[in-house]
Design an enzyme around this catalytic site. Structure first.
Site, PDB file in Angstrom:
ATOM      1  N   ASP A  10       0.865  -1.182   0.000  1.00 10.90           N
ATOM      2  CA  ASP A  10       0.000   0.000   0.000  1.00 10.90           C
ATOM      3  C   ASP A  10       0.896   1.225   0.000  1.00 10.90           C
ATOM      4  OD1 ASP A  10      -2.483   1.510   0.292  1.00 10.90           O
ATOM      5  OD2 ASP A  10      -1.860   1.879   2.344  1.00 10.90           O
ATOM      6  N   SER A  11       0.304   2.374  -0.261  1.00  7.16           N
ATOM      7  CA  SER A  11       1.071   3.618  -0.229  1.00  7.16           C
ATOM      8  C   SER A  11       1.475   3.992   1.199  1.00  7.16           C
ATOM      9  CB  SER A  11       0.255   4.758  -0.848  1.00  7.16           C
ATOM     10  OG  SER A  11      -0.959   4.924  -0.150  1.00  7.16           O
ATOM     11  N   CYS A  73      -4.084  -0.861  -2.256  1.00  8.60           N
ATOM     12  CA  CYS A  73      -4.169   0.594  -2.384  1.00  8.60           C
ATOM     13  C   CYS A  73      -5.162   0.878  -3.502  1.00  8.60           C
ATOM     14  CB  CYS A  73      -2.800   1.178  -2.733  1.00  8.60           C
ATOM     15  SG  CYS A  73      -2.813   2.926  -3.186  1.00  8.60           S
ATOM     16  N   GLU A 152      -5.000   8.990  10.425  1.00  5.73           N
ATOM     17  CA  GLU A 152      -3.605   8.853  10.827  1.00  5.73           C
ATOM     18  C   GLU A 152      -3.275   9.658  12.082  1.00  5.73           C
ATOM     19  OE1 GLU A 152      -0.698   9.003   7.787  1.00  5.73           O
ATOM     20  OE2 GLU A 152      -1.605   7.297   6.741  1.00  5.73           O
ATOM     21  N   CYS A 184     -11.197   3.690  -0.023  1.00  2.76           N
ATOM     22  CA  CYS A 184      -9.831   3.986   0.422  1.00  2.76           C
ATOM     23  C   CYS A 184      -9.571   3.090   1.622  1.00  2.76           C
ATOM     24  CB  CYS A 184      -9.680   5.454   0.800  1.00  2.76           C
ATOM     25  SG  CYS A 184      -8.081   5.860   1.565  1.00  2.76           S
ATOM     26  N   HIS A 186      -8.045   3.494   4.286  1.00  2.00           N
ATOM     27  CA  HIS A 186      -8.174   4.141   5.594  1.00  2.00           C
ATOM     28  C   HIS A 186      -9.624   4.205   6.080  1.00  2.00           C
ATOM     29  CE1 HIS A 186      -4.100   5.559   4.759  1.00  2.00           C
ATOM     30  NE2 HIS A 186      -4.027   6.071   5.969  1.00  2.00           N
TER      31      HIS A 186
END
Length: 268
Positions: A10-11, A73, A152, A184, A186
């Protein structure tokens, strides 16, 4: 049976939500995870740069003698997966197709929302795949770039997150969607907040969960499953300081991450 590990990248940290779902479905598989934390986010990058970064991540994982790759991702899945399949001869999958299929199957009124990074939404990858499966579907995509930094920072259950979600999701509520793709990696961490804004009548689709099911089916079909049924081993690599990854990653993975190694991904 195949004891080689699965490669996941993933990024950054978000792909750990995909990893967590794969672990749930395949607890005996060894897995190598790479987070390109030095170059996050991919969502605002050009297609050419995302392809370059994706190829570098794949080359790193191939050096670890893996048996399959999961691009965890959404942006890389949208912009680079098809190009990667032309270059690398290894079983490979992204997160978009499983999520799109689930959304098309779950909707009742044919009105589907997709939220994601700017890159994912502008690529229209989810929208196109959903319409290919269900041509009559009315699909609306909304970029939600502030969701990633909120997660985050650990602010997913705060008033700030709730106000941000209300602002982003207003158009989807007015569109009367009944299904929402969290496009996404996240965003599943924000599931409670998103659900609070959208209401119980809207079904949330988590592509991470859907992808894990497809990974299991793919490995089984190819006779690539490990002969272990539990106690898989996990290795973690990043391209920047591991401290933040260790601190935040545990909440994504729902278990402690004790060891992370930094690599120079630009050399690949």
């Amino acid at each position: 049976m195949d004891s080689r590990p699965i490669g996941v990248f993933d990024s950054g940290i978000g792909g750990l939500t995909v990893l967590q779902e794969i672990i749930e479905k395949l607890p005996g598989e060894d897995i190598i995870y790479f987070g390109d934390t030095a170059r996050i986010p991919y969502g605002s990058r050009s297609k050419e740069i995302v392809i370059k970064y994706t190829f570098q991540c794949i080359r790193f994982l191939l050096s670890k003698n893996i048996k399959a790759i999961v691009i965890a991702c959404n942006t890389a899945s949208a912009l680079a997966l098809e190009e990667a399949k032309k270059v690398f001869e290894i079983p490979m999958m992204g997160v978009i197709e499983p999520g799109a299929k689930a959304a098309a199957a779950k909707t009742k009124n044919g009105r589907i929302g997709v939220i994601g990074t700017i890159g994912t939404i502008n690529s229209e990858s989810y929208q196109k795949k959903i319409r290919r499966i269900q041509p009559s579907a009315d699909v609306i995509g909304i970029p939600c770039p502030l969701f990633v930094p909120l997660v985050e920072e650990g602010w997913e259950d705060t008033d700030v997150a709730l106000m941000t979600a209300r602002k982003y999701l207003l158009e989807l509520k007015e569109h009367h969607i009944d299904t929402l793709v969290m496009g996404c990696t996240h965003y599943p961490i924000l599931r409670y907040t998103i659900n609070k804004v959208m209401g119980e009548e809207v079904t949330l689709v988590n592509p991470a969960y859907e992808t894990a099911k497809v990974v299991k089916d793919m490995l089984k079909e190819m006779n690539f499953l490990s002969d272990k049924y539990e106690n898989g081993k996990y290795q973690f690599y990043v391209s920047d300081d591991p401290e933040k990854f260790i601190r935040i990653g545990g909440s994504f993975l729902k278990k402690e991450i004790s060891s992370v190694r930094k690599i120079n991904i630009e050399m690949l």
